[in-house]
Every structure is written in structure tokens, then in C-alpha cells.
Scaffold this active site. Structure first.
Site, PDB file in Angstrom:
ATOM      1  N   GLY A   1     -31.419 -79.116  -3.428  1.00 16.39           N
ATOM      2  CA  GLY A   1     -31.646 -79.770  -4.711  1.00 16.39           C
ATOM      3  C   GLY A   1     -32.530 -78.938  -5.617  1.00 16.39           C
ATOM      4  O   GLY A   1     -33.362 -78.155  -5.147  1.00 16.39           O
ATOM      5  N   ASN A   2     -32.338 -79.088  -6.907  1.00 16.63           N
ATOM      6  CA  ASN A   2     -33.173 -78.354  -7.862  1.00 16.63           C
ATOM      7  C   ASN A   2     -33.133 -78.975  -9.243  1.00 16.63           C
ATOM      8  O   ASN A   2     -32.162 -79.611  -9.631  1.00 16.63           O
ATOM      9  CB  ASN A   2     -32.773 -76.872  -7.926  1.00 16.63           C
TER      10      ASN A   2
ATOM     11  N   GLY B   1     -35.483 -71.868  -1.306  1.00  7.37           N
ATOM     12  CA  GLY B   1     -35.950 -72.045   0.064  1.00  7.37           C
ATOM     13  C   GLY B   1     -37.393 -72.482   0.235  1.00  7.37           C
ATOM     14  O   GLY B   1     -37.966 -72.314   1.303  1.00  7.37           O
TER      15      GLY B   1
ATOM     16  N   ASP C   1     -28.848 -71.759  -7.087  1.00  2.66           N
ATOM     17  CA  ASP C   1     -28.024 -72.437  -8.099  1.00  2.66           C
ATOM     18  C   ASP C   1     -28.376 -72.028  -9.523  1.00  2.66           C
ATOM     19  O   ASP C   1     -27.831 -72.586 -10.484  1.00  2.66           O
ATOM     20  CB  ASP C   1     -28.168 -73.958  -7.960  1.00  2.66           C
TER      21      ASP C   1
ATOM     22  N   HIS D   1     -29.467 -80.675  -9.837  1.00  2.00           N
ATOM     23  CA  HIS D   1     -28.407 -80.634  -8.824  1.00  2.00           C
ATOM     24  C   HIS D   1     -28.944 -81.187  -7.513  1.00  2.00           C
ATOM     25  O   HIS D   1     -30.047 -80.832  -7.093  1.00  2.00           O
ATOM     26  CB  HIS D   1     -27.936 -79.199  -8.622  1.00  2.00           C
TER      27      HIS D   1
ATOM     28  N   HIS E   1     -27.438 -83.016  -3.454  1.00  4.05           N
ATOM     29  CA  HIS E   1     -26.312 -83.375  -2.594  1.00  4.05           C
ATOM     30  C   HIS E   1     -26.506 -84.825  -2.157  1.00  4.05           C
ATOM     31  O   HIS E   1     -26.270 -85.163  -0.991  1.00  4.05           O
ATOM     32  CB  HIS E   1     -26.247 -82.459  -1.362  1.00  4.05           C
TER      33      HIS E   1
ATOM     34  N   ASP F   1     -23.754 -98.375 -19.634  1.00  5.83           N
ATOM     35  CA  ASP F   1     -24.998 -98.017 -20.323  1.00  5.83           C
ATOM     36  C   ASP F   1     -25.313 -96.528 -20.182  1.00  5.83           C
ATOM     37  O   ASP F   1     -25.542 -95.825 -21.159  1.00  5.83           O
ATOM     38  CB  ASP F   1     -26.182 -98.781 -19.722  1.00  5.83           C
TER      39      ASP F   1
HETATM   40 ZN   LIG Z   1     -25.312 -77.557  -3.934  1.00  8.85          ZN
END
Ligand SMILES: [Zn+2]
Length: 236
Positions: free
Chosen positions: A34-35, A57, A87, A106, A108, A131
Site C-alpha cells: 500500500g502507498n 519496503g 508503484d 493504492h 490491496h 454519494d
Molecule cells: Zn499493488
């Protein structure tokens, strides 16, 4: 970097670091996945804009403002000790092609990713979806990491859509917003509605909301809460 840009970058570092804490808090990420990124506007035509993103990482406990990295909109490192998130190229592509976008997220997250795996848009069957998303949450193409194909898939799917979220097929959600906080909110809401509609599906058929009702819910919510449709912002 002039003084004004320096201050803007430092402020974005603080915001982006703090917003990363929202991802584990809302159960959207595991380990270092995630980021969150935010655009720093440099003035002019936007080609000199920068983005602040998390390094690759690094655990969520280590994400201080100082640990964030700064890249240009080609995804090249401008400032920071760590390697940028893997990403970063996808985030940079979105900023280059959607000038009104100020934040990208982003994850998952489980339910949204499950819909991405099925390759099925989340149907707009909830008022909160009307909405927040103004319709279905669309599915983007399957794309491999390493070139511009993820970014291109995000932009092609979201350009002209009201939805600030796209489910990249077989991968997971990417969300956008006028700033990083709005993109984080979209990621949280995307997971929430993906979960609710999944549960509803287990109980039987879901009932669609009529397009006219979706339109008025969306217009009211976006107006009342002072948010602008990113497709309208683009035309502004
Ligand atoms: Zn990804």
C-alpha cells in the site's frame, strides 16, 4: 528548490506520513503493501511538479515525515535516502495525465481486490456509493508492474468517470482525489462498499438504484460537502 517549494514539500511530507497510518488503521494493508502520494505543485504548466510518496519496503511504524521520498513526475528520485515505492511510476503517470489530481492511493484491501479478481465492477446499489462514487466502481485492465501500463490503465478507466476509484483487474484498487486525504477517504470508502455489496450478494440479488436517483444523490452530496467531481474539475 526555492523557499516556497521547500515549505510545500516539507508540509506534504508531514501529511503523507500521517495519512499512511490511516491504511493499517482501516484494515486496508498488510506488511509493507500500500502507498499514499501527494502532488506538490511547483507553479507553471505542472511539468515541474513533484510528488511525495513512501519509500519501498519500509514498515508502517517507520513512516516518519523524514522517511518519505520526493520524486519528479517521471518518477525519478529528487530527495530521500530510500528507494521510492515500486508503484511510484503508476502514481507519476496519473499526475502527468490528470492535472487536477492531487493525491493517489493504492492498496490491496481484501474486498475491493476480490471484486478486481472477479473482474466485476462493484454495482451502485447503495446511496453511499452514489454519494461517493457517482455510480459503479469500474474495473481497469490487467497490467504488469514495471512500465507505464498500470498508470495508463488507471487514467483510461477514470478519465471521464465520476468514480475516484478503479479496481485494477487481478491486482487491487487505486484511488485519486484533489489531495492525498481525499484519495485515502476514497480508498476507505471503496473497501467499505465492496464489502457491503459482497455481503448483500451472499444473501441474494441486489437491487440497482435508478440512474436519476444516483445523479441527484451525487449532485447533492458533492455540493453539500464542497467536493467537486474530478471530471468537472478537469474541465474547469
Ligand atoms: Zn499493488
Amino acid at each position: 528548490m526555492n523557499e516556497e517549494l521547500r515549505a510545500a514539500v516539507d508540509a506534504a511530507r508531514v501529511r503523507v506520513a500521517a495519512l499512511h497510518a490511516e491504511l493499517p488503521r482501516w484494515g486496508l494493508v498488510v506488511w509493507t503493501a500500500g502507498n499514499v502520494s501527494e502532488r506538490v505543485r511547483a507553479g507553471g504548466d505542472g511539468t515541474d511538479d513533484l510528488l511525495v510518496i513512501k519509500p519501498s519496503g519500509v514498515t508502517y511504524d517507520e513512516l516518519t515525515p523524514e522517511a518519505m521520498v520526493v520524486c519528479d513526475l517521471d518518477g525519478e528520485l529528487v530527495e530521500g535516502t530510500g528507494a521510492p515505492s515500486s508503484d511510484t511510476a503508476a502514481h507519476a503517470y496519473v499526475y502527468r495525465h490528470l492535472p487536477e489530481v492531487g493525491g493517489v492511493v493504492h492498496t490491496h484491501s481484501t474486498y475491493a481486490t476480490a471484486w478486481a479478481v472477479r473482474g466485476e465492477p462493484v454495482p451502485c446499489v447503495l446511496t453511499m456509493m452514489a454519494d461517493e462514487f457517482g455510480g459503479d466502481i469500474p474495473v481497469g485492465p490487467f497490467a504488469l508492474i514495471g512500465d507505464d501500463s498500470i498508470g495508463r490503465g488507471i487514467v483510461e478507466t477514470l478519465r471521464g468517470s465520476r468514480s475516484p476509484a478503479v479496481l485494477m483487474r487481478g491486482h487491487g484498487p487505486f484511488t485519486i482525489g484533489p489531495d492525498a486525504r481525499a484519495a485515502v477517504k476514497a480508498a476507505v470508502m471503496c473497501e467499505e462498499v465492496a464489502r457491503t455489496v459482497h455481503v448483500a450478494r451472499q444473501l441474494g440479488e441486489t437491487v440497482p438504484i435508478a440512474q436519476g436517483d444516483i445523479d441527484s444523490l451525487y449532485a447533492r452530496y458533492q455540493g453539500v460537502y464542497g467536493q467537486q467531481d474530478h471530471t468537472e474539475r478537469r474541465d474547469a
